[in-house]
Design an enzyme around this catalytic site. Structure first.
Site, mmCIF file in Angstrom:
data_model
loop_
_atom_site.group_PDB
_atom_site.id
_atom_site.type_symbol
_atom_site.label_atom_id
_atom_site.label_comp_id
_atom_site.label_asym_id
_atom_site.label_seq_id
_atom_site.Cartn_x
_atom_site.Cartn_y
_atom_site.Cartn_z
ATOM 1 N N GLU A 72 -82.726 46.453 -12.926
ATOM 2 C CA GLU A 72 -83.994 47.781 -12.522
ATOM 3 C C GLU A 72 -85.335 46.982 -12.038
ATOM 4 O O GLU A 72 -86.174 47.775 -12.052
ATOM 5 C CB GLU A 72 -84.173 48.680 -14.020
ATOM 6 C CG GLU A 72 -84.430 47.717 -15.100
ATOM 7 C CD GLU A 72 -84.533 48.601 -16.430
ATOM 8 O OE1 GLU A 72 -84.662 49.789 -16.233
ATOM 9 O OE2 GLU A 72 -84.075 48.225 -17.597
ATOM 10 N N ASP A 101 -86.434 52.774 -12.844
ATOM 11 C CA ASP A 101 -87.380 51.776 -12.895
ATOM 12 C C ASP A 101 -87.283 51.029 -11.340
ATOM 13 O O ASP A 101 -88.327 50.420 -10.943
ATOM 14 C CB ASP A 101 -87.348 50.823 -13.888
ATOM 15 C CG ASP A 101 -87.876 51.257 -15.172
ATOM 16 O OD1 ASP A 101 -88.980 51.854 -15.054
ATOM 17 O OD2 ASP A 101 -87.157 51.244 -16.297
ATOM 18 N N CYS A 132 -77.139 54.185 -14.290
ATOM 19 C CA CYS A 132 -77.671 55.165 -15.225
ATOM 20 C C CYS A 132 -78.907 55.674 -14.930
ATOM 21 O O CYS A 132 -79.517 56.671 -15.689
ATOM 22 C CB CYS A 132 -77.465 54.315 -16.659
ATOM 23 S SG CYS A 132 -78.602 52.906 -16.601
ATOM 24 N N HIS A 182 -88.995 71.249 -25.089
ATOM 25 C CA HIS A 182 -87.890 71.881 -25.714
ATOM 26 C C HIS A 182 -87.285 73.252 -25.227
ATOM 27 O O HIS A 182 -86.132 73.188 -25.223
ATOM 28 C CB HIS A 182 -88.336 72.190 -27.215
ATOM 29 C CG HIS A 182 -87.642 71.150 -28.273
ATOM 30 N ND1 HIS A 182 -88.732 70.690 -29.430
ATOM 31 C CD2 HIS A 182 -86.493 70.502 -28.277
ATOM 32 C CE1 HIS A 182 -87.877 69.949 -29.890
ATOM 33 N NE2 HIS A 182 -86.759 69.600 -29.296
#
Ligand code: PEP
Ligand code: MG
Length: 568
Positions: free
Chosen positions: A430, A454, A501, A188
């Protein structure tokens, strides 16, 4: 002068004195109680107070930090009211006659440890949320909540870890940077710092024990370093770097809503990777031209039960609604591998990345796959919808996925429900087998999106979650570049467009090579949208093409980096 290394979590440079922040998160004492009914009531009263405090923090955060950051407190309210956790705490109080403080601690530790055992960094980071909420209840039971820390001057905040409720305790205008001993790039501290544009460094493992106000610190969120008590030359050079960095970021942000046009006038599409509504809003604000990857597994993992079709329709609709006719690529469930979902009780595998993951698992679990496909189709009536299947390794899988999608459309027809009848269909490339057979796969779909996270791990045999082999897993390895090149060539030959992506799409060294290969769409995390666009604008396709051809013949990732530097 002392230097501590860490993981760069939010770009930028901070220079100033440090403030060491610590919270009371000591383990509560295990006390026996006589009246368990009264203790349950005491627990509920503390929860109510904690809920009021979280609501107040939400309102405060909306004003000082914006909606996206504030959302974290709503997520905390959900954890606070999680029925499983509440049952667990009550059970310990009633059956074991143990005080509320320790019962809360025990139940939340079990839940946090379960999250931590997952390989996915995102979920490991959520363990911190559970502990933060639990500590709030425990401190409320003890009568000790402090919600404001009075800073006297601008400081770099140093802490073991920073929970979201800690970060709003400070006056935003006095925070120069964050540095935490714990945490990874999706903790966070990292998320909030990026959202606020505050430089941050996480995972330093060690921190200075005490600091006086005269000791200067330099926090380098670009390179991942904390410099304590720098000498004069170092300080002067960092002031110069800071000035340059700030000017550069301002300029990039001011141009974020302009297209990413190469020097020779080609517009390149730059879109965002998102996981939820807050990301979607952030992406729009930072100039996204659509969504290149909606990771739908996150909404599955955030619930403690499998979300039903109606819940998914609502979740997707909220996200789709904020875009006009920009393309949105929704990736179907990609769980398994490093993304376990405890409430699904998936089989434990010895090689989960090579196991029942993504589309393979979806075929085995129509109870997950079909409601999801139906929900995507139903929620996307006025959306420029693209559906993308993950972990495709063969032609048969694409065909099977398309048949299942058609069956879902047929079932919606029978149910007389409205739905999007014309989604574009694509796959993630991937897995090396998909890259090698790209010519065959391209005939089955409308687009490819290359998943380099990946593709790199599978082609180089480097587990993406294993820090011991991380140095071997470069996406700039010539083998990875050759696979990417092949996918783009074959895809274009078949007349489809190709996006990316994986994290590589936002890597400024890789961008010119990808441009040279002819990549059509770059999809990056929202905070990298302005810099990705800026990097694209620095190149012309002809130069990039020449560079890319040479990169294919480089012998190592280091060679590739040197080559790109030579062209800059
Ligand atoms: C990828 O593999 O590059 C990708 C974008 O998917 P994920 O990181 O979600 O596996
Ligand atoms: Mg992937």
């Amino acid at each position: 002068m002392e230097i501590i290394d860490g993981i760069p979590a939010s770009k930028g440079l901070a220079i100033g004195p440090g403030f060491i922040y610590s919270v009371d998160d000591s383990r509560p004492e295990r006390k026996m109680i006589a009246d368990s009914q009264k203790e349950v009531e005491r627990y509920h009263a503390a929860m109510e107070k904690a809920d009021d405090a979280l609501k107040a923090l939400y309102d405060k955060a909306i004003e000082s930090m914006g909606e996206e950051t504030a959302e974290i407190f709503n997520a905390h309210r959900l954890i606070l009211k999680d029925p499983e956790l509440i049952k667990d705490v009550e059970r310990t109080i009633v059956s074991d006659h143990i005080c509320a403080e320790f019962s809360v601690f025990r139940a939340s530790e079990a839940a946090a440890k379960m999250m931590e055992s997952l390989d996915d960094e995102y979920f490991r980071a959520r363990a911190a949320d559970i502990r933060d909420v639990a500590n709030r209840v425990i401190q409320t039971l003890k009568g000790n909540i402090i919600d404001v820390v009075n800073l006297k001057e601008p400081v770099i905040i140093l802490a073991q870890d920073l929970a979201p409720s800690d970060t709003v305790k400070f006056d935003r205008s006095l925070i120069l940077g964050f540095c935490t001993a714990m945490g990874g790039s999706t903790s966070h501290t990292a998320i909030i710092s990026k959202a606020l544009g505050i430089p941050a460094l996480v995972g330093t493992k060690i921190l200075p024990k005490d600091l006086d106000r005269q000791t200067m610190l330099i926090l380098d969120g670009n390179e991942g370093q904390l410099i304590i008590d720098p000498d004069e030359d170092t300080l002067a050079s960092y002031y110069r770097k800071q000035e340059q960095f700030n000017q550069q970021s301002q300029l990039e942000l001011s141009l974020a809503h302009q297209p990413a046009t190469t020097k020779d006038g080609v517009n390149v599409e730059v879109v965002a990777n998102i996981g939820n509504l807050a990301d979607a809003k952030d992406a729009l604000a930072k100039g996204a031209e659509g969504v290149g990857l909606l990771r739908t597994e996150f909404s599955f993992m955030e619930h403690m039960v499998i979300p039903d079709e109606e819940t998914l329709v609502k979740t997707y609709h909220e996200i789709f609604d904020i875009f006009d006719d920009e393309p949105i690529i929704v990736r179907t469930l990609d769980i398994g591998g490093d993304k376990d979902v405890p409430h699904l009780s998936l089989t434990v595998e010895s090689n989960p990345f090579l196991g029942n993951r993504g589309i393979r698992l979806c075929f085995e679990r129509p109870d997950l796959f079909r409601p999801q496909l139906r929900a995507i189709l139903r929620a996307s009536l006025n959306t420029n919808l693209h559906i993308m299947f993950p972990m495709i390794s063969s032609l048969g899988e694409v065909r099977q996925a398309k048949i299942q999608l058609q069956e879902c459309m047929d079932s919606l027809e029978v149910d007389q429900l409205e739905f999007n009848r014309n989604p574009k269909i694509g796959i993630m490339v991937e897995v090396p087998s998909a890259a090698i057979c790209a010519d065959q796969l391209a005939k089955e779909v409308d687009f490819f999106s290359i998943g380099t996270n990946d593709l790199t791990q599978y082609s180089l045999a480097v587990d993406r979650t294993n820090a011991a082999v991380a140095h071997l897993g470069s996406e700039l390895h010539p083998a990875v570049l050759r696979l990417i090149h092949r996918v783009i060539e074959e895809g274009h030959e078949a007349g489809i467009w190709i996006g990316m992506c994986g994290e590589m799409a936002g890597n400024e060294t890789a961008i010119p090579i990808l441009l040279g290969f002819g990549l059509d769409e770059f999809s990056v995390t929202p905070s990298l949208l302005p810099s990705t666009k800026a990097t694209i604008r620095k190149w012309d396709r002809q130069t990039a093409k020449k560079l890319a051809e040479q990169a294919l013949n480089c012998q190592s990732p280091e060679d590739v980096k040197r080559l790109v530097e030579k062209y800059q």
